[in-house]
Every structure is written in C-alpha cells, then in structure tokens.
Design a protein around this motif. Structure first.
Motif, short mmCIF file in Angstrom:
data_model
loop_
_atom_site.label_atom_id
_atom_site.label_comp_id
_atom_site.label_asym_id
_atom_site.label_seq_id
_atom_site.Cartn_x
_atom_site.Cartn_y
_atom_site.Cartn_z
N TYR A 197 -4.84 -50.15 -48.35
CA TYR A 197 -4.80 -50.33 -46.89
C TYR A 197 -4.59 -49.01 -46.15
O TYR A 197 -5.17 -48.81 -45.09
N ASN A 198 -3.76 -48.12 -46.68
CA ASN A 198 -3.56 -46.83 -46.00
C ASN A 198 -4.85 -46.02 -45.97
O ASN A 198 -5.12 -45.32 -44.99
N ARG B 47 -6.99 -47.49 -43.27
CA ARG B 47 -6.47 -47.05 -41.96
C ARG B 47 -6.93 -45.62 -41.65
O ARG B 47 -7.41 -45.34 -40.56
N THR B 48 -6.79 -44.73 -42.61
CA THR B 48 -7.18 -43.33 -42.43
C THR B 48 -8.68 -43.22 -42.16
O THR B 48 -9.12 -42.52 -41.24
N LEU C 136 -10.83 -45.59 -41.13
CA LEU C 136 -11.20 -46.23 -39.85
C LEU C 136 -10.80 -45.38 -38.66
O LEU C 136 -11.50 -45.36 -37.64
N THR C 137 -9.70 -44.67 -38.77
CA THR C 137 -9.28 -43.77 -37.69
C THR C 137 -10.34 -42.68 -37.48
O THR C 137 -10.71 -42.37 -36.35
N GLU D 86 -5.05 -58.79 -42.98
CA GLU D 86 -4.43 -57.46 -43.00
C GLU D 86 -5.45 -56.39 -42.56
O GLU D 86 -5.12 -55.49 -41.79
N ILE D 87 -6.67 -56.51 -43.03
CA ILE D 87 -7.72 -55.55 -42.65
C ILE D 87 -8.04 -55.68 -41.16
O ILE D 87 -8.16 -54.68 -40.44
N LYS E 91 -6.06 -56.65 -38.86
CA LYS E 91 -4.92 -56.08 -38.14
C LYS E 91 -5.08 -54.56 -38.03
O LYS E 91 -4.84 -53.97 -36.97
N ILE E 92 -5.52 -53.92 -39.11
CA ILE E 92 -5.74 -52.47 -39.09
C ILE E 92 -6.85 -52.12 -38.10
O ILE E 92 -6.72 -51.18 -37.32
N GLU F 55 -5.53 -52.20 -34.69
CA GLU F 55 -4.59 -51.10 -34.42
C GLU F 55 -5.27 -49.76 -34.21
O GLU F 55 -4.79 -48.96 -33.40
N VAL F 56 -6.36 -49.49 -34.94
CA VAL F 56 -6.91 -48.12 -34.88
C VAL F 56 -8.28 -47.98 -34.24
O VAL F 56 -8.66 -46.88 -33.84
#
Length: 152
Positions: A96-97, A100-101, A103-104, A133-134, A136-137, A140-141
């Motif tokens: 997941y991290n 997140r990275t 997708l940012t 969970e995905i 949600k990411i 967020e980003v």
C-alpha cells in the motif's frame, strides 16, 4: 479531492475528452504475464516493452513508468507489489505504501498536463489487495477525476 466514477467497460479504452492516464499495478520481479497487463499488451506493446527492458534492480516499489501510447493516452506502470505470490506469513504481494507513492507521482503528472486518471481495480486482484483500502488511498492522494472500470 478527486471525483471517483465507476463504470462498466474496458480500462484500455478510456472514456471522456482530453488527456488520460491509465494506471495499473505491476510487480518488482519483472513478471508481466497475468491480469490486466494482458489486456494492455493486446492494445499496445510499449508498456510491456518498457517494463521488460527495465533491469529488475530498477523495478523499485513506489516507482512509476510513464509510457505514452497514443496522442492523449499515457499508461502508468506503478510498481506496487512485491513478488507475485503471498509471503510465507500470508502477506499478499500488494504494498500500500508503494501504491500511495506511485499514485502521488501520477497525480502530480496528471495535474501538470491536465489529465484524468483511468484504471481497473488495480492491486485488488492478483496482488491480493483490499479494494476499499486502495480506494481510500486514491481519495487521499489523487486530486483529478478518476474513472474505475469493471468488465462486464
């Protein structure tokens, strides 16, 4: 915050006007043989060629490979899963991290070029991730509009 829209369709044929970035999850071991990547390869050879030409040591979790496949369509190979199988302790390949990275970075590009994001439910199939969970990411980003495609 992005607006997320769910549609029935094929993510390799993104809908709407303007520039589009198709995102999906790739592994850090150089395997390109199952799942959404097969649909990508049927439509365009460049994303697979770019991925396969990358040395394994450079397939780093969280990195993104940007491949322009048509005038207004970019494919983003996000390195978001470690290996292709569950670890002995039962952890799925999804990281997941790393998602997140990656997708940012995709969002930064999308904002810069005025693109929208299009994708299947990446990371929730072979990578073993939890879609909520995905999602949600993503919320967020990602600040641009997102269209998520489910096949019929």
């Amino acid at each position: 915050m992005s607006k997320i829209k769910y549609v029935i369709g094929d993510a390799t044929r993104p809908i709407g006007e303007g520039k589009k970035i198709i995102v999906h999850c790739s592994n850090d071991k150089g395997y390109w043989a199952k799942g959404f990547v097969l649909s990508l390869s049927k439509r365009w050879s460049a994303p697979e060629e770019f991925y396969r030409s990358t040395p394994i040591k450079d397939l780093i979790l969280g990195n993104v490979q940007i491949v322009e496949v048509e005038k207004n369509i970019i494919v983003a190979n996000m390195i978001g899963q470690h290996d292709i199988k569950y670890s002995p302790d039962g952890q799925p390949p999804i990281r997941y991290n790393a998602i997140r990275t990656a997708l940012t970075a995709v969002n930064k590009l999308a904002v810069k070029i005025g693109a929208t994001v299009h994708c299947p439910r990446f990371g929730a199939g072979l990578a073993g991730g939890n879609w909520s969970e995905i999602e949600k990411i993503i919320k967020e980003v990602v600040t641009v509009d997102v269209t998520i495609y489910d096949l019929k």
